[in-house]
Each structure stands twice: as C-alpha cells, then as structure tokens.
Design an enzyme around this catalytic site. Structure first.
Site, mmCIF file in Angstrom:
data_model
loop_
_atom_site.group_PDB
_atom_site.id
_atom_site.type_symbol
_atom_site.label_atom_id
_atom_site.label_comp_id
_atom_site.label_asym_id
_atom_site.label_seq_id
_atom_site.Cartn_x
_atom_site.Cartn_y
_atom_site.Cartn_z
ATOM 1 N N ASP A 1 0.778 -6.665 -7.444
ATOM 2 C CA ASP A 1 -0.684 -6.741 -6.977
ATOM 3 C C ASP A 1 -1.657 -7.654 -7.632
ATOM 4 O OD1 ASP A 1 -0.707 -4.647 -8.744
ATOM 5 O OD2 ASP A 1 -0.707 -3.109 -7.423
ATOM 6 N N ASP B 1 -3.365 10.401 -4.792
ATOM 7 C CA ASP B 1 -3.635 10.425 -3.442
ATOM 8 C C ASP B 1 -2.372 10.007 -2.748
ATOM 9 O OD1 ASP B 1 -3.965 7.760 -3.911
ATOM 10 O OD2 ASP B 1 -6.076 7.479 -2.953
ATOM 11 N N HIS C 1 -1.012 6.788 -2.952
ATOM 12 C CA HIS C 1 -0.943 5.252 -2.694
ATOM 13 C C HIS C 1 0.323 4.490 -3.646
ATOM 14 C CE1 HIS C 1 -3.564 5.106 -6.496
ATOM 15 N NE2 HIS C 1 -3.087 3.886 -6.543
ATOM 16 N N GLU D 1 -3.932 2.209 0.162
ATOM 17 C CA GLU D 1 -4.616 3.716 -0.046
ATOM 18 C C GLU D 1 -4.238 4.261 1.154
ATOM 19 O OE1 GLU D 1 -6.153 4.521 -2.756
ATOM 20 O OE2 GLU D 1 -6.788 2.620 -3.801
#
Length: 261
Positions: free
Chosen positions: A67, A136, A138, A143
């Site tokens: 990314d 979480d 991800h 996300e």
C-alpha cells in the site's frame, strides 16, 4: 489455514525469513510482497542477516509494495516507498530497479490502482505476501466491511488511523494524508503463499476472528480462510484467544520438517 505459535516476535521473524530464503533458493527471481509497520521488522532483520552470512542470494529477488499514501512525494521520508527502501531494500542490498509499487502521486489515482494490479499480474504474480493485521482485523488498508473481492483501489483513512499515524509526521495530524492506495483483498488472495505475522495481546481478538471465526467482511483477514496456502504466525500473546491453540501446537510439532510453512 496453518497456524504456527512461536515464543516471541524474533522467533516468528526467523521462521518467516527461513521460508523466504527457501523460496529464493527454489526460485531466485521470486516476487516477495512486503508490508510496513513494526510487526514485520523482525522478518526483514532475520532475512538481512541471512544475506550478510551468504545463506541466501537476493540478487534476482523482486519486491512488491502492499500500500501507499496518496499525495506524498515518492521521496518523502514517510512515503511507504521510502520506508521500505530504508527497512527492506537497503538492508538486503536490493536496488530500486527490483522494486514495484503503486504511484501515489498520480493525477489519475484510479488509473494508478488499475495499473498496479496489472503490473503485479504482468510480473507473474506475488510468490509470497507478508501481511500484518490490525486490531480490527484489517489487512493492508482494507478496513472492516471491505469487499472480499476488492482489487487495488483508493481508500479513505479513518480519523483514528490518521491520529495513530501522526507519530510518524512529527505528531501533526494535518500532515497525514487522508487517502491511500491499497491492494484489495481479492488482489492479496492471488499471491501464491500468504504469511500473516501477529504479535502482542492487542492482536489476540483479531487473530481469533481471522482463524476461528466466520469468513466475514467485518474481519477482512478472515478471507485468508479461502486461500489454499495461508500461514498465520503468532506469538503466545497473540494466540491467547485461540480455542484450538493446543491443536495448532500439536500439528506443527508433528509436521514433516521438509514441508516448511
């Protein structure tokens, strides 16, 4: 999905570095997908030590980015391209000509996303993709509630993510970009081998949801259950919420040594 429980982050780094070394022994020009953040640093440190000792040759190895921030110049010290150059390429002695990543400065961001997806395909695909995981669930910047079929695309950072990342920008959230380009979950799943490293008690719930929970967009990493060769390497703290931890320990302890991870 194979789960390997290791004593600590250093042991996890050495295990994954050994898998990368064996891959490069079989396929010297392998394309390795790398991630940023503190979690994968033990992997890069262990692999660099192997390079220095002559145990592995990375002369033909290729590196692919997971990314990138949108709008940061490529030479900005906190662009992920710059971070990976410092933490991966330079320690391994790999030149930028062996590196590929998305263009976060492109005027046509969607075009840059599609171009990167195509570049990975044209390169023959990623042979081993190293992943971290968020609390979480991800992976990359996918996300919760990201499409499990998503491709490389632009994503908007949450306010909390920008607050968390402000520490890399002199504590100034206004310097943190609002957008990133990330490989999508569908893109990630095309790698031949996925290796997720998680350490620390803060990752325990996400690891349990990834490994033992249902496949659900609310935990993007759970998509690894769909992959034919996915390895989750966790330290004792990150494994603390796994109901099947004893089973995972037993199966790995009795695995044929030649099989690797």
């Amino acid at each position: 999905m194979e789960v390997v429980i290791v004593p600590d982050a250093k042991a996890g780094g050495e295990l994954i570095a050994e898998a990368m070394a064996k891959l490069l022994g079989r396929k010297p020009g392998a394309l390795l997908g790398v991630a940023t953040g503190s979690t994968p640093l033990p992997v890069y440190e262990a692999l660099a030590a192997k390079v220095r000792s002559g145990a592995v040759d990375v002369g033909q190895a290729r590196i692919a980015q997971l990314d990138e921030y949108v709008g940061l110049p490529a030479d900005h010290p906190e662009s992920y391209r710059s971070v990976l150059r410092r933490e991966v390429l330079e320690p391994l002695g790999i030149g930028m000509e062996q590196f590929t990543g998305p263009d976060g400065t492109a005027e046509d961001v969607q075009g840059a996303c599609e171009a990167y997806d195509k570049a990975l395909s044209d390169a023959g695909g990623v042979d081993l993709q190293l992943l971290g995981i968020g609390t979480d669930g991800h992976i990359g910047f996918n996300e919760p509630c990201s499409s499990l079929a998503s491709r490389t695309r632009i994503k908007t950072l949450t306010e909390q993510t920008r607050i968390d990342n402000a520490r890399f920008f002199d504590g100034d959230i206004d310097q943190v970009p609002h957008h990133v380009i990330t490989q999508g979950i569908g893109t990630i799943l095309e790698a031949r081998h996925l290796v997720l490293l998680a350490t620390g008690e803060g990752k325990a719930d996400a690891v349990a949801a990834t490994v033992e929970g249902p496949i659900a967009a609310v935990c993007p990493a759970s998509a690894l259950q769909l992959h034919p060769h996915a390895t989750v390497v966790v330290d004792e703290a990150a494994a603390s919420k796994l109901k099947l931890a004893d089973y995972f320990r037993h199966t790995y302890a009795n695995k044929p040594e030649w099989q690797g991870i």
